[in-house]
Design an enzyme around this catalytic site. Structure first.
Site, PDB file in Angstrom:
ATOM      1  N   THR A  40       0.856  -1.133   0.131  1.00  0.00           N
ATOM      2  CA  THR A  40      -0.026   0.018  -0.146  1.00  0.00           C
ATOM      3  C   THR A  40       1.222   1.189  -0.117  1.00  0.00           C
ATOM      4  OG1 THR A  40      -0.032   0.336   2.397  1.00  0.00           O
ATOM      5  CG2 THR A  40      -1.526  -1.222   1.343  1.00  0.00           C
ATOM      6  N   THR A 127      -1.041  -3.026  19.687  1.00  0.00           N
ATOM      7  CA  THR A 127      -0.826  -1.568  19.888  1.00  0.00           C
ATOM      8  C   THR A 127      -1.228  -1.260  21.491  1.00  0.00           C
ATOM      9  OG1 THR A 127      -1.143   0.867  19.511  1.00  0.00           O
ATOM     10  CG2 THR A 127      -2.791  -0.710  18.538  1.00  0.00           C
ATOM     11  N   ASP A 128      -0.622  -0.234  22.016  1.00  0.00           N
ATOM     12  CA  ASP A 128      -1.096   0.140  23.372  1.00  0.00           C
ATOM     13  C   ASP A 128      -2.324   1.047  23.021  1.00  0.00           C
ATOM     14  OD1 ASP A 128       0.180   2.624  22.131  1.00  0.00           O
ATOM     15  OD2 ASP A 128       1.132   2.983  23.814  1.00  0.00           O
ATOM     16  N   GLU A 129      -2.672   1.351  21.886  1.00  0.00           N
ATOM     17  CA  GLU A 129      -3.772   2.344  21.574  1.00  0.00           C
ATOM     18  C   GLU A 129      -5.081   1.593  22.072  1.00  0.00           C
ATOM     19  OE1 GLU A 129      -4.107   4.832  18.392  1.00  0.00           O
ATOM     20  OE2 GLU A 129      -2.081   5.187  18.170  1.00  0.00           O
ATOM     21  N   TYR A 151      -8.758   3.854  14.028  1.00  0.00           N
ATOM     22  CA  TYR A 151      -7.745   2.653  14.031  1.00  0.00           C
ATOM     23  C   TYR A 151      -7.585   1.687  15.094  1.00  0.00           C
ATOM     24  CZ  TYR A 151      -2.888   1.286  14.928  1.00  0.00           C
ATOM     25  OH  TYR A 151      -1.836   0.520  15.191  1.00  0.00           O
ATOM     26  N   SER A 152      -7.715   2.373  16.250  1.00  0.00           N
ATOM     27  CA  SER A 152      -7.237   1.454  17.562  1.00  0.00           C
ATOM     28  C   SER A 152      -8.864   0.511  17.654  1.00  0.00           C
ATOM     29  CB  SER A 152      -7.272   2.270  18.690  1.00  0.00           C
ATOM     30  OG  SER A 152      -8.026   3.387  18.954  1.00  0.00           O
ATOM     31  N   ALA A 153      -9.836   1.103  17.284  1.00  0.00           N
ATOM     32  CA  ALA A 153     -11.111   0.195  17.343  1.00  0.00           C
ATOM     33  C   ALA A 153     -11.222  -1.047  16.282  1.00  0.00           C
ATOM     34  CB  ALA A 153     -12.313   0.839  16.877  1.00  0.00           C
ATOM     35  N   LYS A 155      -7.957  -2.161  15.507  1.00  0.00           N
ATOM     36  CA  LYS A 155      -6.859  -3.215  16.223  1.00  0.00           C
ATOM     37  C   LYS A 155      -7.472  -4.131  17.107  1.00  0.00           C
ATOM     38  CE  LYS A 155      -2.980  -3.381  15.169  1.00  0.00           C
ATOM     39  NZ  LYS A 155      -2.227  -4.228  14.334  1.00  0.00           N
ATOM     40  N   ASN A 180       4.489   3.424  21.164  1.00  0.00           N
ATOM     41  CA  ASN A 180       4.980   4.297  19.909  1.00  0.00           C
ATOM     42  C   ASN A 180       6.392   3.791  19.688  1.00  0.00           C
ATOM     43  OD1 ASN A 180       2.755   5.886  20.773  1.00  0.00           O
ATOM     44  ND2 ASN A 180       3.249   6.878  18.886  1.00  0.00           N
ATOM     45  N   GLY A 276     -10.501  13.692  18.549  1.00  0.00           N
ATOM     46  CA  GLY A 276     -10.410  12.394  19.855  1.00  0.00           C
ATOM     47  C   GLY A 276      -9.033  12.088  20.001  1.00  0.00           C
ATOM     48  N   HIS A 277      -8.369  12.900  20.257  1.00  0.00           N
ATOM     49  CA  HIS A 277      -6.979  12.731  20.403  1.00  0.00           C
ATOM     50  C   HIS A 277      -6.636  12.051  21.564  1.00  0.00           C
ATOM     51  CE1 HIS A 277      -2.511  14.733  19.825  1.00  0.00           C
ATOM     52  NE2 HIS A 277      -2.544  13.426  19.857  1.00  0.00           N
TER      53      HIS A 277
END
Ligand code: NAD
Ligand code: DAU
Length: 345
Positions: A40, A127-129, A151-153, A155, A180, A276-277
């Protein structure tokens, strides 16, 4: 300790995946590696150019969402490392379909083929996210999942599918959740490479919000050694947090980059915050420490090394920054930079 004789690495042309390929070739020279990567916008064969002719490496271009191709790629592999994913939070805020497709459906496709082919280990790179923003306590592996962006949802979807495959079919799954990463070959859309290369180019540094969001940074080599250790010694069905305990506000990281490159702090421009940071990521990584892992790099030394790498590999990032990325950058940052406030203004 003896490593697997043959492995499939998905997403091996991306940032961490390609570093992991180099890490394995150096530390486990007997291991044969198949890389499956869709190439990609985030995948880059240049990341593997020095090893593509190596007889231990086979590269296959294609998607983890394609069952017949995955079935072919996985043949003979004793372990699967799933790095393939859509990974950039800002892009997921604009459009989440490709994230759900690769990070959830792709993981599911890979799990099915892994079960069928009878691999010994399936290492899901997460990820930790997935824990969302930390308040007063560092997250442990059993903390609730509270993703704060698409993204984290996505993952989380991949993680939960992996754990469900463990529970339902006894798939040999282990999950790593790292903080990170930074280091060579990281795409210039991400914070540290973007800020290093913008500084070199004499451009402004677009810092979100008040710049006091904190990330726990780990040098990519340390994440690679942790992943290899989890693959070898991790308990099946378990999750392992991976963090170096090097948490810092973004503003301090930006200032350190400017210092290292001898540029003034006024180059920082505070821009409209990311939607949503997540404010702080913080993890308790005692479980992986118990396996015997520890990071080799402290943040300052690793950042210096990384800045040097981007200074010495200008061709690599100039080519990534041209073309489609230029359009993305203009669209995402131009207006925000114009409306932003310079540090010291
Ligand atoms: P990256 O965006 O640099 O690379 C992703 C790679 O996956 C690219 O080579 C891309 O071509 C490939 N890919 C995308 N969709 C694919 C598909 N459908 N089939 C096959 N290949 C596909 O990402 P990264 O930063 O190297 O992250 C790798 C993994 O580590 C991801 O799963 C990410 O969630 C996780 N992670 C990253 C960090 C970080 O700080 N970068 C931290 C924790 C976890
Ligand atoms: O925590 C692990 C995650 O780290 C990985 O799962 C993701 O794949 C990876 O992209 C990364 O996500 P972040 O959102 O934390 O990384 P990013 O580099 O995009 O941003 C790091 C911090 O810097 C974050 O607080 C947002 C801020 N930032 C980022 C960019 C790109 C800025 O202030 N300005 C920017 O232009």
């Amino acid at each position: 300790m003896k490593f697997f004789r043959s492995v499939l690495i998905t997403g091996g042309a991306g940032f961490i995946g390609s570093n992991f390929v180099h890490y394995l070739l150096k530390n486990y020279p007997e291991c044969k590696i198949t890389v499956l990567d869709a190439l990609t916008y985030a995948g880059n064969l240049e990341n593997l150019s020095s090893v593509l002719d190596d007889s231990r490496v086979t590269f296959i271009k294609g998607s983890i969402c394609d069952p017949p191709l995955v079935s072919k790629a996985i043949k003979g592999s004793e372990a699967v490392f799933n790095f393939a994913a859509e990974t950039h939070v800002d892009r997921s805020i604009e459009e989440a379909g490709s994230f759900i497709q690769t990070d959830v459906f792709g993981t599911y496709t890979l799990l099915r083929q892994a079960l069928e082919s009878g691999v010994e280990r399936f290492i899901q790179i997460s990820t930790d996210e997935v824990y969302g923003s930390a308040s007063d306590r560092a997250f442990r592996e059993d903390s609730p999942l509270k993703p704060g962006n698409p993204y984290s949802a996505s993952k989380c979807g991949g993680d939960l599918m992996s754990l469900a495959f463990r529970n339902t079919y006894q798939a040999p799954v282990v999950i790593t959740r790292s903080s990170n990463n930074f280091g060579p070959y990281q795409h210039v859309e991400k914070f540290i490479p973007l800020f290093i290369t913008n500084t070199i180019e004499g451009k402004d540094l677009p810092l979100y919000g008040d710049g006091m969001h904190q990330r726990d940074w780990i040098y990519v080599d340390d994440n690679c050694s942790a992943i290899a250790m989890v693959a070898l010694k991790g308990e099946l069905g378990a999750v392992y947090n991976i963090g170096a305990g090097e948490s810092r506000p973004n503003l301090l990281v930006a200032e350190r980059i400017l210092d290292l490159l001898g540029a003034p702090k006024t180059r920082i421009v505070f821009i409209e915050d990311r939607k949503g940071h997540d404010r702080v990521y913080a993890m308790d990584a005692k479980r992986i420490r118990k396996l015997g892992w520890k990071p080799e790099w402290d943040f300052d030394r690793a950042l210096e090394q990384t800045v040097k790498w981007y200074c010495n590999n200008r061709e690599w990032w100039e080519s990534v920054k041209s073309g489609a990325f230029r359009e993305y950058y203009e669209k995402h940052y131009s207006k925000k930079l114009k409306e932003g406030k310079s540090r010291g203004a």
